[in-house]
Scaffold this motif. Structure first.
Motif, PDB file in Angstrom:
ATOM      1  N   GLU A 140      33.040   0.668 -12.561  1.00 27.30           N
ATOM      2  CA  GLU A 140      33.221   1.342 -11.322  1.00 27.30           C
ATOM      3  C   GLU A 140      32.651  -0.162 -10.045  1.00 27.30           C
ATOM      4  N   TYR A 141      31.924  -0.897 -10.474  1.00 27.46           N
ATOM      5  CA  TYR A 141      31.836  -2.174 -10.059  1.00 27.46           C
ATOM      6  C   TYR A 141      33.773  -3.095  -9.996  1.00 27.46           C
ATOM      7  N   GLY A 142      33.698  -3.055 -11.180  1.00 24.46           N
ATOM      8  CA  GLY A 142      35.267  -3.393 -10.935  1.00 24.46           C
ATOM      9  C   GLY A 142      36.862  -3.282 -10.232  1.00 24.46           C
ATOM     10  N   LEU A 143      36.083  -1.770 -10.066  1.00 25.83           N
ATOM     11  CA  LEU A 143      37.146  -0.984  -9.942  1.00 25.83           C
ATOM     12  C   LEU A 143      36.761  -1.429  -8.071  1.00 25.83           C
ATOM     13  N   ALA A 144      35.383  -1.251  -7.428  1.00 27.98           N
ATOM     14  CA  ALA A 144      34.862  -1.434  -5.889  1.00 27.98           C
ATOM     15  C   ALA A 144      35.313  -2.873  -5.879  1.00 27.98           C
ATOM     16  N   LYS A 145      35.623  -4.110  -6.451  1.00 29.40           N
ATOM     17  CA  LYS A 145      35.608  -5.233  -6.021  1.00 29.40           C
ATOM     18  C   LYS A 145      36.991  -5.570  -6.065  1.00 29.40           C
ATOM     19  N   GLN A 146      38.026  -4.973  -7.264  1.00 27.46           N
ATOM     20  CA  GLN A 146      39.695  -5.024  -6.826  1.00 27.46           C
ATOM     21  C   GLN A 146      40.037  -4.098  -5.867  1.00 27.46           C
ATOM     22  N   VAL A 147      39.837  -2.844  -5.388  1.00 26.94           N
ATOM     23  CA  VAL A 147      40.229  -2.053  -4.458  1.00 26.94           C
ATOM     24  C   VAL A 147      39.878  -2.401  -3.209  1.00 26.94           C
ATOM     25  N   TRP A 148      38.585  -3.001  -3.125  1.00 25.52           N
ATOM     26  CA  TRP A 148      37.626  -2.293  -1.368  1.00 25.52           C
ATOM     27  C   TRP A 148      37.661  -4.445  -1.300  1.00 25.52           C
ATOM     28  N   HIS A 149      37.668  -5.120  -1.991  1.00 27.21           N
ATOM     29  CA  HIS A 149      37.878  -7.006  -2.153  1.00 27.21           C
ATOM     30  C   HIS A 149      36.225  -7.029  -1.789  1.00 27.21           C
ATOM     31  N   TYR A 150      35.270  -6.462  -2.455  1.00 22.39           N
ATOM     32  CA  TYR A 150      34.100  -6.737  -2.235  1.00 22.39           C
ATOM     33  C   TYR A 150      33.781  -8.020  -3.038  1.00 22.39           C
ATOM     34  N   SER A 151      32.815  -8.489  -2.567  1.00 24.21           N
ATOM     35  CA  SER A 151      32.455 -10.393  -2.694  1.00 24.21           C
ATOM     36  C   SER A 151      31.581 -10.054  -3.575  1.00 24.21           C
ATOM     37  N   ASN A 152      30.688 -11.252  -4.157  1.00 27.60           N
ATOM     38  CA  ASN A 152      29.861 -10.262  -4.883  1.00 27.60           C
ATOM     39  C   ASN A 152      28.296 -10.156  -4.207  1.00 27.60           C
ATOM     40  N   THR A 153      28.223 -11.050  -3.455  1.00 27.10           N
ATOM     41  CA  THR A 153      27.412  -9.914  -2.281  1.00 27.10           C
ATOM     42  C   THR A 153      27.310  -8.931  -1.998  1.00 27.10           C
ATOM     43  N   ASP A 154      28.113  -8.338  -1.436  1.00 27.31           N
ATOM     44  CA  ASP A 154      28.731  -6.965  -1.497  1.00 27.31           C
ATOM     45  C   ASP A 154      28.206  -5.938  -3.024  1.00 27.31           C
ATOM     46  N   LEU A 155      28.647  -6.323  -4.059  1.00 26.89           N
ATOM     47  CA  LEU A 155      27.587  -5.941  -5.527  1.00 26.89           C
ATOM     48  C   LEU A 155      27.042  -6.078  -5.432  1.00 26.89           C
ATOM     49  N   CYS A 156      25.816  -7.440  -5.109  1.00 25.51           N
ATOM     50  CA  CYS A 156      24.327  -6.939  -5.174  1.00 25.51           C
ATOM     51  C   CYS A 156      23.913  -5.892  -4.614  1.00 25.51           C
TER      52      CYS A 156
ATOM     53  N   GLY B 253      26.667   0.634   7.046  1.00 25.93           N
ATOM     54  CA  GLY B 253      25.048   0.224   6.325  1.00 25.93           C
ATOM     55  C   GLY B 253      24.885   1.818   5.879  1.00 25.93           C
ATOM     56  N   LEU B 254      25.409   2.675   5.978  1.00 26.78           N
ATOM     57  CA  LEU B 254      24.824   3.467   4.952  1.00 26.78           C
ATOM     58  C   LEU B 254      24.344   3.069   3.165  1.00 26.78           C
ATOM     59  N   ASN B 255      23.471   3.534   2.790  1.00 28.50           N
ATOM     60  CA  ASN B 255      22.100   3.565   2.086  1.00 28.50           C
ATOM     61  C   ASN B 255      23.129   3.750   0.033  1.00 28.50           C
ATOM     62  N   VAL B 256      24.852   3.296  -0.165  1.00 26.45           N
ATOM     63  CA  VAL B 256      25.700   3.960  -1.297  1.00 26.45           C
ATOM     64  C   VAL B 256      25.757   3.408  -2.888  1.00 26.45           C
ATOM     65  N   SER B 257      25.316   3.632  -3.353  1.00 28.86           N
ATOM     66  CA  SER B 257      25.597   3.646  -4.777  1.00 28.86           C
ATOM     67  C   SER B 257      26.411   3.702  -5.899  1.00 28.86           C
ATOM     68  N   LEU B 258      26.788   2.547  -6.543  1.00 27.46           N
ATOM     69  CA  LEU B 258      28.034   3.613  -7.759  1.00 27.46           C
ATOM     70  C   LEU B 258      27.167   3.900  -8.804  1.00 27.46           C
TER      71      LEU B 258
ATOM     72  N   ASN C 106      20.217  -1.642  -3.976  1.00 27.88           N
ATOM     73  CA  ASN C 106      20.418   0.093  -3.140  1.00 27.88           C
ATOM     74  C   ASN C 106      20.645   0.790  -3.968  1.00 27.88           C
ATOM     75  N   SER C 107      20.967   0.628  -5.593  1.00 29.83           N
ATOM     76  CA  SER C 107      20.975   1.779  -6.950  1.00 29.83           C
ATOM     77  C   SER C 107      18.947   1.357  -6.861  1.00 29.83           C
ATOM     78  N   VAL C 108      19.309   0.236  -7.255  1.00 32.88           N
ATOM     79  CA  VAL C 108      17.153   0.252  -7.818  1.00 32.88           C
ATOM     80  C   VAL C 108      16.076   0.604  -7.260  1.00 32.88           C
ATOM     81  N   LEU C 109      16.306   0.834  -6.050  1.00 34.29           N
ATOM     82  CA  LEU C 109      16.326   1.397  -4.026  1.00 34.29           C
ATOM     83  C   LEU C 109      16.057   3.305  -4.198  1.00 34.29           C
ATOM     84  N   GLN C 110      17.096   3.200  -4.325  1.00 29.85           N
ATOM     85  CA  GLN C 110      17.404   5.123  -4.771  1.00 29.85           C
ATOM     86  C   GLN C 110      17.000   5.506  -6.273  1.00 29.85           C
ATOM     87  N   SER C 111      16.529   4.667  -6.562  1.00 34.11           N
ATOM     88  CA  SER C 111      16.153   5.283  -8.660  1.00 34.11           C
ATOM     89  C   SER C 111      14.618   5.484  -8.675  1.00 34.11           C
TER      90      SER C 111
END
Length: 94
Positions: free
Chosen positions: A56-72, A33-38, A77-82
């Motif tokens: 980077e997003y494609g790799l995260a989906k493939q390597v860590w099997h993230y769902s579309n919700t995870d990627l969202c 649950g940490l505030n991480v972004s790619l 997080n990226s927007v919040l960190q901006s």
């Protein structure tokens, strides 16, 4: 408190320089649950397309099997960190 600190990571760069994907802490941080972004790091050196962040997003989906919700969530997080002002962040977050 630590969940509020933004951490931008580039797994492709990390893999090339010092840590393999299976040992990269991105997934552990995200699942805790940490505030991480790619992010990208030196796209001309570590990426092969004209869209390094998409890689980077494609790799995260493939390597860590993230769902579309995870990627969202990671994109959110990226927007919040901006550094954009609140109104712009609110627009992009909907």
């Amino acid at each position: 408190y630590i969940e509020q600190i933004g951490i931008a990571m580039s797994p492709m760069s990390n893999n090339s320089l010092f840590v393999s994907y299976d040992k990269n802490p991105f997934d552990t941080y995200f699942r805790r649950g940490l505030n991480v972004s790619l992010s990208t790091d030196d796209p001309l050196q570590f990426h092969v397309t004209h869209e390094p962040l998409i890689e980077e997003y494609g790799l995260a989906k493939q390597v860590w099997h993230y769902s579309n919700t995870d990627l969202c969530e990671i994109a959110r997080n990226s927007v919040l960190q901006s550094g954009f002002e609140h109104a712009i962040k609110a627009y992009w977050l909907g």
